[in-house]
Design an enzyme around this catalytic site. Sequence first.
Site: not given
Length: 482
Positions: A149, A164, A202
């Site tokens: 996630s 990132r 998620d």
Amino acid sequence: MAVGSLADAPKDLLSEIKHLEELFTIDTAKLKEISSHFEIELEKGLSVEGGTIPMNPTWVMSYPTGHETGTYLALDMGGTNLRVCQVTLTEQKSGFDIIQSKYRMPEELKTGDAEELWEYIADCLMQFIETYYGDSTKLDKIPLGFTFSYPATQNYIDEGILQRWTKGFDIAGVEGHNVVPMFQAALARRGVPIKLSALINDTTGTLVASGYTDPKMRIGCIFGTGCNAAYMEDCGSIPKLAYMNLPPDTPMAINCEWGAFDNEHKVLPMTPYDIIIDKDSPRPGQQAFEKMIAGLYLGEIFRQIMVDLYDNNEAHIFAGQDISKLRKPYSLDSSFLSAIEEDPFENLSETLGLFQDKLNISPNLPELELIRRICELIGTRAARLSACGVAAISRKKGYQSCHVGADGTVFNKYPHFKARVAAALCEILDWPDKTDPKEEDPIEILAAEDGSGVGAALIAALTLQRVKDGNMHGILHPENFS
């Protein structure tokens, strides 16, 4: 709490409360304006040119039927823990059994070397397999759904190019690269009998897991430290995938990454406090929506207001007291606000205790009532803005009635959050008054199933099934699915 209950407060405090109410209250007309703009931005994110909301296709191409079966592993790589689950989808419709273990994510790994991170994850998986399966050398490879996630680009369900790091990770040499080969190389070195079937977010997992147990589920949401939503779009409505010539009515789960909504600051009613938080954040100008509704920021908005009232205003709060602890950025999280809103006592004695223990400040009663009111304003605004996103997806898809599966600490633990979202949805979508208060809302937000465990296992199952059925779209390594 109505301002009337603050009638005994000094005039300067009353005027501050009135000013803050004007800043933080969002009326029905504004909610509708935000939601309409949100809908336009969702469309833009699906276009070839793209927009500020990424609207990432996830290559999850069907809802579960509830009849999926088999045993799968799920790995959830969070900021504090690594969770490994064995999920067995049973013969009984929508039934599942789960065995899970948690392993601490050592802080030093989060800023260390990439290889060490993947080695540690491979070791945890091996430990789990040896505990529950016995001799790993005698096993066929077990299919795994990996909940990763972190913002990632997915051109395939079995790849993820990290955009990132978030959640305190900062490991060199991973951003801009596909994490799957790094993960698989560590598994191979350690001899872990696993084949990666799907890399998932998620939020997509929340949508799929909730849809497995409730056929009315249409949207998955996370209202926690961060915020996000996922829903099923028709491939024919995704211009940026037109080059693939997918059948137009084929479903595709979209991971919205909607924390980036309104980065251009066109409609969100930002207060001076929101502007400071954005300016001082690691990435100013990004995640505008998230910074107004997510748990990570709610405590900081509150702290900024308190410091401002102490320093700059006529209010003279906490007179003669040392507020040095209150001056520490991000020292208060949303659980601090939750506790204040939950304080059952008329004299707000629990709030007083919190301030004394955590901040070394002893507010008087009018100040405690001001504190409570500010928490209500921040919590209510977060819930009402959250509803704008749910309403936008519902309108875009033409859902007159459906269930929304929600997860995250703000949804599960923040007092009145669910009721405030429901009230705002009612205003945006012009629902008629209920004849029976127990009656379900047309769009009902319910607690989701476990997205990062059960959801990841289900997506692994759905992916294996569609490959078996000959649907190879968005599969990078077909050899892992045979």
